[in-house]
Design a protein around this motif. Structure first.
Motif, short mmCIF file in Angstrom:
data_model
loop_
_atom_site.label_atom_id
_atom_site.label_comp_id
_atom_site.label_asym_id
_atom_site.label_seq_id
_atom_site.Cartn_x
_atom_site.Cartn_y
_atom_site.Cartn_z
N UNK A 70 0.81 -1.22 0.00
CA UNK A 70 0.00 0.00 0.00
C UNK A 70 0.84 1.26 0.00
N UNK A 71 2.14 1.14 0.22
CA UNK A 71 2.99 2.32 0.39
C UNK A 71 2.94 3.24 -0.83
N UNK A 72 3.21 2.72 -2.00
CA UNK A 72 3.26 3.56 -3.21
C UNK A 72 1.87 4.05 -3.62
N UNK A 73 0.83 3.18 -3.67
CA UNK A 73 -0.51 3.70 -4.01
C UNK A 73 -0.99 4.80 -3.06
N UNK A 74 -0.65 4.66 -1.76
CA UNK A 74 -1.05 5.68 -0.81
C UNK A 74 -0.32 7.00 -1.08
N UNK A 75 0.95 6.91 -1.38
CA UNK A 75 1.73 8.12 -1.68
C UNK A 75 1.16 8.83 -2.90
N UNK A 76 0.87 8.07 -3.94
CA UNK A 76 0.32 8.65 -5.19
C UNK A 76 -1.05 9.28 -4.93
N UNK A 77 -1.89 8.56 -4.18
CA UNK A 77 -3.24 9.08 -3.91
C UNK A 77 -3.19 10.40 -3.15
N UNK A 78 -2.32 10.47 -2.13
CA UNK A 78 -2.21 11.70 -1.35
C UNK A 78 -1.64 12.84 -2.19
N UNK A 79 -0.71 12.52 -3.08
CA UNK A 79 -0.13 13.55 -3.94
C UNK A 79 -1.19 14.10 -4.90
N UNK A 80 -2.02 13.20 -5.45
CA UNK A 80 -3.08 13.64 -6.35
C UNK A 80 -4.10 14.49 -5.61
N UNK A 81 -4.45 14.08 -4.40
CA UNK A 81 -5.39 14.86 -3.61
C UNK A 81 -4.83 16.23 -3.29
N UNK A 82 -3.55 16.30 -2.96
CA UNK A 82 -2.92 17.59 -2.68
C UNK A 82 -2.97 18.48 -3.91
N UNK A 83 -2.81 17.86 -5.10
CA UNK A 83 -2.89 18.63 -6.33
C UNK A 83 -4.28 19.20 -6.56
N UNK A 84 -5.30 18.40 -6.24
CA UNK A 84 -6.68 18.88 -6.39
C UNK A 84 -6.94 20.06 -5.47
N UNK A 85 -6.49 19.94 -4.22
CA UNK A 85 -6.72 21.00 -3.24
C UNK A 85 -5.98 22.28 -3.62
N UNK A 86 -4.82 22.13 -4.24
CA UNK A 86 -4.01 23.31 -4.54
C UNK A 86 -4.37 23.96 -5.86
N UNK A 87 -5.32 23.39 -6.59
CA UNK A 87 -5.72 24.00 -7.85
C UNK A 87 -6.26 25.40 -7.61
N UNK A 88 -5.91 26.32 -8.47
CA UNK A 88 -6.42 27.68 -8.36
C UNK A 88 -7.85 27.75 -8.86
N UNK A 89 -8.46 28.92 -8.75
CA UNK A 89 -9.84 29.07 -9.22
C UNK A 89 -9.95 28.80 -10.72
N UNK A 90 -11.09 28.21 -11.10
CA UNK A 90 -11.31 27.89 -12.51
C UNK A 90 -11.52 29.18 -13.29
N UNK A 91 -10.90 29.28 -14.44
CA UNK A 91 -11.08 30.44 -15.30
C UNK A 91 -12.50 30.45 -15.84
N UNK A 92 -13.21 31.57 -15.67
CA UNK A 92 -14.58 31.66 -16.17
C UNK A 92 -14.60 31.48 -17.69
N UNK A 93 -13.59 32.00 -18.35
CA UNK A 93 -13.55 31.89 -19.81
C UNK A 93 -13.43 30.44 -20.27
N UNK A 94 -12.92 29.58 -19.38
CA UNK A 94 -12.75 28.18 -19.74
C UNK A 94 -13.90 27.28 -19.36
N UNK A 95 -14.92 27.83 -18.69
CA UNK A 95 -16.06 27.01 -18.28
C UNK A 95 -16.85 26.54 -19.49
N UNK A 96 -17.32 25.31 -19.43
CA UNK A 96 -18.17 24.75 -20.48
C UNK A 96 -19.35 24.04 -19.83
N UNK A 97 -20.50 24.09 -20.46
CA UNK A 97 -21.66 23.38 -19.94
C UNK A 97 -22.92 24.22 -20.06
N UNK A 98 -24.01 23.68 -19.56
CA UNK A 98 -25.31 24.33 -19.62
C UNK A 98 -25.87 24.50 -18.22
#
Length: 304
Positions: A70-98
């Motif tokens: 579990x050591x490596x999968x846990x490290x990768x999962x936590x790194x990905x989660x940290x990346x999600x949390x550190x994402x800046x605000x979404x650019x309004x110009x880049x929003x897509x949808x209805x």
């Protein structure tokens, strides 16, 4: 396993414990006391049903096969989660949808043009979809996920609903510009009631709050026509001598061209409009933006 029962902080400590294979060094790395790190190891052993670290000598531990797995999968999962949390605000110009909206046409008609113009400048990738107004079921449709935003004359309650007032809209008396009463310096009650009236009702009702106000002063009006929508009603007013008591907001619509409004000759309670959305869209930037624009624009439409 139910992820809601997993303590994310514990997984961060487990990551350090497995990396260091040493309780003291893991505690120092995380700024914990050694007893706190030891307690976390005990909780992790219960969570994974495995010792994870076993004593290899008087000074250290070795990882169990389960810990190595579990050591490596846990490290990768936590790194990905940290990346999600550190994402800046979404650019309004880049929003897509209805974004799907339900609003009575009293507001949908003038609001739609303003929202479309604002979105073209701020978030051109967002599409507006106005759903038909069905009297009385708009909040049910919101809860079923059929629409994202409701603009309603009634508030809504519920743990998953977000309801806020948009503003109050006074009543005016509306008629065509060349109506026999249009040139009157003062539209009094007798002159107002001398003409046949038009009301709007999705259910075909002929009575409403205006009739209740007339009842209080012992007067009545003749309702000669009932329209299912305000757009239909405005067309009727332009071509006839019908007269109507409508919220002033209708004058913001292009369909009101050729019509005039006058102050009501008797006190009429204003209508209040509410913006209602569901908690599932709390983190949806497109819905949040459109709700923000509705909140900004709606109170100003009564000045149309």
């Amino acid at each position: 396993m139910n992820l809601r029962s997993v303590d994310l902080n514990l997984l961060v400590i487990v990551d350090a414990l497995l990396d260091e294979a040493h309780v003291g060094r893991a505690a120092e790395r995380l700024g914990l006391t050694q007893p706190a790190a030891s307690n976390a190891l005990a909780r992790a052993r219960a969570l994974f049903d495995d010792p994870l670290l076993v004593r290899a000598s008087s000074k250290g531990f070795r990882r169990t096969p389960r810990a190595e797995a579990i050591r490596e999968p846990l490290r990768v999962a936590l790194a990905e989660l940290a990346g999600v949390v550190s994402l800046g605000p979404i650019s309004l110009a880049g929003l897509r949808g209805a974004v799907r909206i339900v609003a009575a046409d009293i507001l949908a008609a003038p609001l739609g043009g303003v929202l479309t113009k604002e979105l073209a400048q701020r978030a051109p990738g967002i599409d507006l979809v106005f759903h038909p107004w069905h009297v009385g079921d708009e909040v049910d449709r919101l809860e079923r996920g059929e629409v994202d935003i409701v603009v309603s004359v009634t508030s809504a309650s519920g743990a998953s609903l977000r309801s806020e007032p948009l503003g109050s809209y006074a009543y005016s008396i509306v008629m065509r510009r060349k109506h026999p009463a249009a040139d009157a310096e003062v539209l009094d009650t007798d002159l107002w009631l001398a003409f046949p009236h038009l009301v709007v009702s999705g259910r075909g009702d002929r009575r409403g709050s205006v009739d209740a106000a007339l009842d209080r002063i012992g007067r009545q009006r003749r309702v000669a026509a009932v329209a299912p929508s305000f757009l239909h009603a405005l067309e009727l007013l332009r071509d006839t001598d019908l007269i109507a008591a409508f919220p002033q907001i209708v004058m913001s619509s292009a369909a009101a061209a050729g019509l005039v409004s006058k102050p009501a000759p008797i006190p009429l309670d204003p209508i209040s409009l509410h913006l209602v959305r569901h908690s599932r869209t709390d983190m949806d930037p497109a819905v949040t933006l459109v709700a923000e624009l509705v909140r900004k624009v709606a109170p100003n439409l009564q000045d149309g």
